[in-house]
Write an enzyme that holds these catalytic residues in place. Structure first.
Site, short mmCIF file in Angstrom:
data_model
loop_
_atom_site.label_atom_id
_atom_site.label_comp_id
_atom_site.label_asym_id
_atom_site.label_seq_id
_atom_site.Cartn_x
_atom_site.Cartn_y
_atom_site.Cartn_z
CD GLU A 139 -39.41 -90.15 -20.84
OE1 GLU A 139 -39.57 -89.00 -21.28
OE2 GLU A 139 -38.33 -90.57 -20.40
CE1 TYR A 156 -46.76 -94.15 -29.36
CE2 TYR A 156 -47.13 -93.47 -27.10
CZ TYR A 156 -46.82 -93.16 -28.41
OH TYR A 156 -46.54 -91.85 -28.75
C1 LIG Z 1 -51.92 -90.45 -30.43
C2 LIG Z 1 -52.14 -90.13 -31.91
C3 LIG Z 1 -50.80 -90.01 -32.61
C4 LIG Z 1 -52.92 -91.32 -32.53
O1 LIG Z 1 -52.99 -91.09 -33.93
P1 LIG Z 1 -54.17 -91.68 -34.83
O2 LIG Z 1 -53.79 -91.49 -36.26
O3 LIG Z 1 -55.46 -91.14 -34.40
O4 LIG Z 1 -54.11 -93.23 -34.44
P2 LIG Z 1 -54.69 -94.45 -35.30
O5 LIG Z 1 -55.88 -94.03 -36.09
O6 LIG Z 1 -53.57 -95.08 -36.05
O7 LIG Z 1 -55.18 -95.42 -34.13
C5 LIG Z 1 -54.52 -96.65 -33.85
C6 LIG Z 1 -55.04 -97.20 -32.54
O8 LIG Z 1 -54.71 -96.33 -31.45
C7 LIG Z 1 -55.79 -96.30 -30.50
N1 LIG Z 1 -56.38 -94.97 -30.48
C8 LIG Z 1 -56.06 -93.90 -31.28
N2 LIG Z 1 -56.78 -92.83 -30.90
C9 LIG Z 1 -57.55 -93.20 -29.86
C10 LIG Z 1 -58.50 -92.52 -29.04
N3 LIG Z 1 -58.80 -91.22 -29.23
N4 LIG Z 1 -59.10 -93.22 -28.04
C11 LIG Z 1 -58.80 -94.51 -27.82
N5 LIG Z 1 -57.92 -95.22 -28.59
C12 LIG Z 1 -57.30 -94.56 -29.57
C13 LIG Z 1 -56.80 -97.31 -30.98
O9 LIG Z 1 -56.44 -98.57 -30.43
C14 LIG Z 1 -56.55 -97.29 -32.49
O10 LIG Z 1 -56.98 -98.46 -33.13
P3 LIG Z 1 -58.52 -98.53 -33.66
O11 LIG Z 1 -58.78 -97.26 -34.43
O12 LIG Z 1 -58.48 -99.76 -34.52
O13 LIG Z 1 -59.35 -98.64 -32.44
C15 LIG Z 1 -53.00 -88.85 -32.10
O14 LIG Z 1 -54.15 -88.96 -31.29
C16 LIG Z 1 -52.26 -87.56 -31.75
O15 LIG Z 1 -51.53 -87.01 -32.58
N6 LIG Z 1 -52.46 -87.07 -30.52
C17 LIG Z 1 -51.82 -85.78 -30.07
C18 LIG Z 1 -50.32 -85.89 -29.97
C19 LIG Z 1 -49.91 -87.05 -29.06
O16 LIG Z 1 -50.50 -87.29 -28.01
N7 LIG Z 1 -48.85 -87.76 -29.47
C20 LIG Z 1 -48.33 -88.92 -28.74
C21 LIG Z 1 -47.56 -88.56 -27.54
S1 LIG Z 1 -45.85 -88.32 -27.89
#
Ligand SMILES: CC(C)(COP(=O)(O)OP(=O)(O)OC[C@H]1O[C@@H](n2cnc3c(N)ncnc32)[C@H](O)[C@@H]1OP(=O)(O)O)[C@@H](O)C(=O)NCCC(=O)NCCS
Length: 151
Positions: free
Chosen positions: A103, A115
């Site tokens: 979710e 995702y």
């Molecule tokens: C969601 C989260 C885990 C992503 O982690 P991350 O290490 O930044 O993600 P990645 O660097 O592996 O990114 C992978 C892909 O996700 C997408 N993405 C990640 N952050 C993004 C952003 N801020 N805006 C748009 N796309 C994004 C992109 O498609 C990215 O690929 P790209 O860098 O080649 O464009 C991080 O932002 C986070 O911890 N957020 C707060 C907690 C949360 O919301 N957790 C998930 C809900 S349970």
């Protein structure tokens, strides 16, 4: 880079990661209970000796769930979130799950994109699920290759 399963001794570390990633705390006793729960696992992602991310999964009766995951703000957008999702998929496959569900807040575009880029598809919506924010939850799922079929 190292991914390791969290143990009971890691509860304070997990609490601090939840705070750093989401700015919120779990209810008292929740992490300790989940660390001992039969079907739940926490995994920690370490880079250069620092813990930068975590995930919390559940595997019950051949179905997997992502309960939560996060990457600390200073280490985002360098691929660590994708590493965690890949670990989730591999671990649930190893545990014999045929699908994984999650979710996500409708407004959490970073997580939704992550995702989607890892093969999850939207499968439903829970209206006003996050009541405090007045936001819907989107349900997403992904099929997993069954390891059982290879046996
Ligand atoms: C969601 C989260 C885990 C992503 O982690 P991350 O290490 O930044 O993600 P990645 O660097 O592996 O990114 C992978 C892909 O996700 C997408 N993405 C990640 N952050 C993004 C952003 N801020 N805006 C748009 N796309 C994004 C992109 O498609 C990215 O690929 P790209 O860098 O080649 O464009 C991080 O932002 C986070 O911890 N957020 C707060 C907690 C949360 O919301 N957790 C998930 C809900 S349970």
């Amino acid at each position: 880079m190292l991914l390791r399963r969290a143990e009971r001794i890691d509860s304070a570390l997990l609490e601090s990661l939840e705070q750093r990633c989401f700015g919120r705390s779990w209810p008292a006793g929740y992490v300790q209970a989940e660390l001992q729960a039969r079907h739940a696992e926490f995994w920690l992602l370490q880079v250069g000796g620092m813990t930068c991310g975590y995930l919390h999964l559940l595997a019950v009766a051949g179905e997997g769930s992502l309960l939560t995951m996060g990457v600390v703000p200073e280490q985002r957008r360098i691929g660590l979130g994708r590493v965690l999702v890949e670990k989730l998929l591999a671990r649930l496959t190893e545990l014999g799950c045929s699908a994984v569900h999650l979710e996500v807040k409708e407004g959490n575009h970073a997580a939704r994109r992550l995702y989607e880029s890892c093969g999850f598809i939207e499968s439903g919506r829970r209206k006003n699920y996050y009541r405090e924010e007045g936001e819907d939850a989107l349900l997403m799922h992904r099929a997993l290759d069954s390891v059982k079929s290879a046996e």
